[in-house]
Design an enzyme around this catalytic site. Sequence first.
Site, PDB file in Angstrom:
ATOM      1  N   ASN A 231      11.779   3.695   4.668  1.00 46.16           N
ATOM      2  CA  ASN A 231      11.416   2.159   5.105  1.00 46.16           C
ATOM      3  C   ASN A 231      12.291   1.859   6.392  1.00 46.16           C
ATOM      4  O   ASN A 231      13.421   2.172   6.389  1.00 46.16           O
ATOM      5  CB  ASN A 231      11.559   1.118   4.100  1.00 46.16           C
ATOM      6  CG  ASN A 231      10.303  -0.001   4.446  1.00 46.16           C
ATOM      7  OD1 ASN A 231       9.205   0.189   4.669  1.00 46.16           O
ATOM      8  ND2 ASN A 231      11.199  -1.196   4.642  1.00 46.16           N
ATOM      9  N   ARG A 232      11.685   1.032   7.470  1.00 47.09           N
ATOM     10  CA  ARG A 232      12.612   0.589   8.594  1.00 47.09           C
ATOM     11  C   ARG A 232      13.596  -0.240   7.907  1.00 47.09           C
ATOM     12  O   ARG A 232      14.964   0.153   8.366  1.00 47.09           O
ATOM     13  CB  ARG A 232      11.353  -0.278   9.431  1.00 47.09           C
ATOM     14  CG  ARG A 232      12.153  -0.530  10.935  1.00 47.09           C
ATOM     15  CD  ARG A 232      11.033  -0.921  11.699  1.00 47.09           C
ATOM     16  NE  ARG A 232      10.217  -1.982  11.130  1.00 47.09           N
ATOM     17  CZ  ARG A 232      10.405  -3.198  11.113  1.00 47.09           C
ATOM     18  NH1 ARG A 232      11.444  -3.646  11.884  1.00 47.09           N
ATOM     19  NH2 ARG A 232       9.640  -4.054  10.403  1.00 47.09           N
TER      20      ARG A 232
ATOM     21  N   MET B 175       0.881  -1.083  -0.086  1.00 45.70           N
ATOM     22  CA  MET B 175      -0.049  -0.033  -0.027  1.00 45.70           C
ATOM     23  C   MET B 175       0.833   1.139   0.107  1.00 45.70           C
ATOM     24  O   MET B 175       0.577   2.193  -0.677  1.00 45.70           O
ATOM     25  CB  MET B 175      -0.981   0.082   1.313  1.00 45.70           C
ATOM     26  CG  MET B 175      -2.184  -1.069   1.098  1.00 45.70           C
ATOM     27  SD  MET B 175      -3.156  -0.612  -0.198  1.00 45.70           S
ATOM     28  CE  MET B 175      -4.158   0.804   0.622  1.00 45.70           C
TER      29      MET B 175
ATOM     30  N   ASN C 273      -5.506   1.596   8.289  1.00 45.65           N
ATOM     31  CA  ASN C 273      -6.888   1.497   8.893  1.00 45.65           C
ATOM     32  C   ASN C 273      -6.989   1.590  10.221  1.00 45.65           C
ATOM     33  O   ASN C 273      -7.055   0.708  11.028  1.00 45.65           O
ATOM     34  CB  ASN C 273      -7.221   0.183   8.504  1.00 45.65           C
ATOM     35  CG  ASN C 273      -8.123   0.026   7.221  1.00 45.65           C
ATOM     36  OD1 ASN C 273      -8.909   1.030   6.889  1.00 45.65           O
ATOM     37  ND2 ASN C 273      -8.039  -1.186   6.575  1.00 45.65           N
TER      38      ASN C 273
ATOM     39  N   LYS D   7       1.476  -0.878   9.687  1.00 38.16           N
ATOM     40  CA  LYS D   7       0.196  -1.517  10.360  1.00 38.16           C
ATOM     41  C   LYS D   7      -0.318  -0.542  11.534  1.00 38.16           C
ATOM     42  O   LYS D   7       0.194   0.208  12.399  1.00 38.16           O
ATOM     43  CB  LYS D   7       0.649  -2.903  11.078  1.00 38.16           C
ATOM     44  CG  LYS D   7       0.853  -4.051  10.226  1.00 38.16           C
ATOM     45  CD  LYS D   7       0.597  -5.258  11.188  1.00 38.16           C
ATOM     46  CE  LYS D   7       0.700  -6.534  10.236  1.00 38.16           C
ATOM     47  NZ  LYS D   7       1.912  -6.941   9.735  1.00 38.16           N
TER      48      LYS D   7
ATOM     49  N   GLU E  79     -19.274  -2.044   3.377  1.00 35.83           N
ATOM     50  CA  GLU E  79     -18.555  -3.138   2.607  1.00 35.83           C
ATOM     51  C   GLU E  79     -18.749  -4.488   2.988  1.00 35.83           C
ATOM     52  O   GLU E  79     -19.278  -5.465   2.188  1.00 35.83           O
ATOM     53  CB  GLU E  79     -17.075  -2.773   2.541  1.00 35.83           C
ATOM     54  CG  GLU E  79     -16.147  -3.953   1.832  1.00 35.83           C
ATOM     55  CD  GLU E  79     -14.623  -3.675   2.072  1.00 35.83           C
ATOM     56  OE1 GLU E  79     -14.210  -2.557   1.874  1.00 35.83           O
ATOM     57  OE2 GLU E  79     -13.859  -4.419   2.510  1.00 35.83           O
TER      58      GLU E  79
ATOM     59  N   HIS F   5     -17.443   2.601   6.025  1.00 44.31           N
ATOM     60  CA  HIS F   5     -17.288   2.347   4.723  1.00 44.31           C
ATOM     61  C   HIS F   5     -17.086   0.886   4.765  1.00 44.31           C
ATOM     62  O   HIS F   5     -17.446   0.281   4.118  1.00 44.31           O
ATOM     63  CB  HIS F   5     -16.283   3.093   3.853  1.00 44.31           C
ATOM     64  CG  HIS F   5     -15.758   2.344   2.911  1.00 44.31           C
ATOM     65  ND1 HIS F   5     -14.852   1.181   2.722  1.00 44.31           N
ATOM     66  CD2 HIS F   5     -15.724   2.826   1.518  1.00 44.31           C
ATOM     67  CE1 HIS F   5     -14.655   0.814   1.481  1.00 44.31           C
ATOM     68  NE2 HIS F   5     -15.229   1.642   0.851  1.00 44.31           N
TER      69      HIS F   5
ATOM     70  N   LYS G  82     -14.048   5.753   7.016  1.00 40.37           N
ATOM     71  CA  LYS G  82     -13.665   4.797   6.745  1.00 40.37           C
ATOM     72  C   LYS G  82     -14.129   3.680   7.195  1.00 40.37           C
ATOM     73  O   LYS G  82     -14.421   2.492   6.717  1.00 40.37           O
ATOM     74  CB  LYS G  82     -12.031   4.754   6.765  1.00 40.37           C
ATOM     75  CG  LYS G  82     -11.338   3.441   6.106  1.00 40.37           C
ATOM     76  CD  LYS G  82     -11.506   3.285   4.683  1.00 40.37           C
ATOM     77  CE  LYS G  82     -10.989   2.203   4.037  1.00 40.37           C
ATOM     78  NZ  LYS G  82     -10.778   0.879   4.454  1.00 40.37           N
TER      79      LYS G  82
HETATM   80  C1  6PG Z   1     -10.730  -0.885   1.335  1.00 39.10           C
HETATM   81  C2  6PG Z   1     -10.988  -2.026   1.901  1.00 39.10           C
HETATM   82  C3  6PG Z   1      -9.566  -2.471   2.649  1.00 39.10           C
HETATM   83  C4  6PG Z   1      -9.644  -4.035   3.183  1.00 39.10           C
HETATM   84  C5  6PG Z   1     -10.159  -4.198   4.644  1.00 39.10           C
HETATM   85  C6  6PG Z   1     -11.136  -5.296   4.778  1.00 39.10           C
HETATM   86  O1  6PG Z   1     -11.401   0.019   1.539  1.00 39.10           O
HETATM   87  O2  6PG Z   1      -9.743  -0.803   0.340  1.00 39.10           O
HETATM   88  O3  6PG Z   1     -11.795  -2.001   2.902  1.00 39.10           O
HETATM   89  O4  6PG Z   1      -9.328  -1.656   3.893  1.00 39.10           O
HETATM   90  O5  6PG Z   1     -10.049  -4.910   2.255  1.00 39.10           O
HETATM   91  O6  6PG Z   1      -9.029  -4.564   5.125  1.00 39.10           O
HETATM   92  O7  6PG Z   1     -10.621  -6.552   4.854  1.00 39.10           O
HETATM   93  P1  6PG Z   1     -11.284  -7.436   5.770  1.00 39.10           P
HETATM   94  O8  6PG Z   1     -12.267  -8.074   5.097  1.00 39.10           O
HETATM   95  O9  6PG Z   1     -10.029  -8.271   6.193  1.00 39.10           O
HETATM   96  O10 6PG Z   1     -11.738  -7.201   7.285  1.00 39.10           O
END
Ligand code: 6PG
Length: 478
Positions: free
Chosen positions: A32-33, A13, A102, A75, A190, A186, A183
Amino acid sequence: STAQIGVTGLAVMGSNLARNFARNGFTVAVHNRTAAKTKALVEEFGHEGAFVPAETAREFVAALERPRRLIIMVKAGEPTDAVIREFAPLLEPGDVIIDGGNAHFEDTRRRERELREQGIHFVGVGISGGEEGALLGPSIMPGGSAESYASLGPLLEKISAKAADGTPCTSHVGPDGAGHFVKMVHNGIEYADMQLIAEAYHLLREVAGYSPARIAQTFRTWNEGRLDSYLIEITAEVLAHTDAATGRPYVDVVADAAEQKGTGRWTVQIALDLGVPVSGIAEAVFARSVSGHSALRAASADLAGPRPTALSGEAADAFAARVEQALYASKIVSYTQGFHQIRAGSDEYGWGVDLGAVASLWRGGCIIRAAFLDRIRAAYDARPDLPSLLADADFAREIGAAQDDWRAVLGEAVRQGIPVPAFAASLSYYDALRAERLPAALTQGQRDFFGAHTYRRTDREGSYHTLWSGDRSEVRTD
Ligand code: 6PG
């Protein structure tokens, strides 16, 4: 110092985001580390634009134009705090630290508060669109101060996805944790979208008797209508795929245990705290959880119940058309619930989130991008104080038109023993909102009976208690 922006944390990413900035003409400091990753990125993609590789944190910070803009792509959780601890002492007032992971919005609120004391802007940014989005244009949900957006916004607008009308899929969502909160919701939506599609697939497979290839075709057709969306599109791709090793449909060789990294679960946890009924999203999270309990499932395999028998011919096709109605109606409910949660979060934290703008920035780049979002944006633009998406006349009309089929599909699912938790929760939510009287009155009576918790009456002001263990007369308690 020549770099307009810096990215530290060069996993997929992070490096894709750095490349996106470079490909859009920005000079990007990369760090980067372990320096090997930095070197590899520049070696492989250096030709795409202007990169300034930095081996140490000090070099990285020195490479950035002031006020510095530095994106952390590591992370979520402790690793993010560790990077902040490393960089914050090297920065100056006015500099901007951006967390593109995230992160939980409460962590973002804490970090923003702590760094503000140092005069540093901390911007929690939700980024959606997966690896490809990061490279080619994601949907970007930035929180943080308005001042930080003035400095950062133009860069984000450049690298973000663009909606069909050319509008960048990013805008300032609101202060401190607002971006990460949006987010999070979102991702909750999702999960709901994905579960609803999965239930539709299950019904088409078991009740309509369609093959995966046929279902792929059905989804492709639906994708040309009001369900037009990225998730429907990729669903067709997945269903049409054949496993090379066995020649069987890919969907039949993948283990049926869905995993999760946590953001959908956060949505539900926070919804519970805010008192927002996100039942469709919650069922989607629980459905993943049920699927993963293999021992529980094995121990329950012999429980009594119907085995589905498939329809055929025209009856199957008529059923499939009804499933489209059920899917669309349930989708309206998930978005209604998700937007309710954003409004509640915005009220709770004083963010002033513009719901129409959120719908707008989800129109491209992100996982839930869909034609549908244009309509949601229009509904909130027309009436920013819209109490619920279902209060919008167009959505109300559409869901009303779908409800007979929605009920028929659920009836069939129940009769044939097919689990449809998200479809069912969505319809129950719809019916609960429509109901003139809910059995909550009885719940209140029970609470008053065992705990003297009091109740209000329909015909008079005030709070009351019935003397249940006495003469059952009523007393006013306020
Ligand atoms: C995005 C996704 C991304 C990722 C999530 C969900 O918007 O690009 O939401 O953030 O796919 O981490 O992953 P999980 O299904 O593993 O919770």
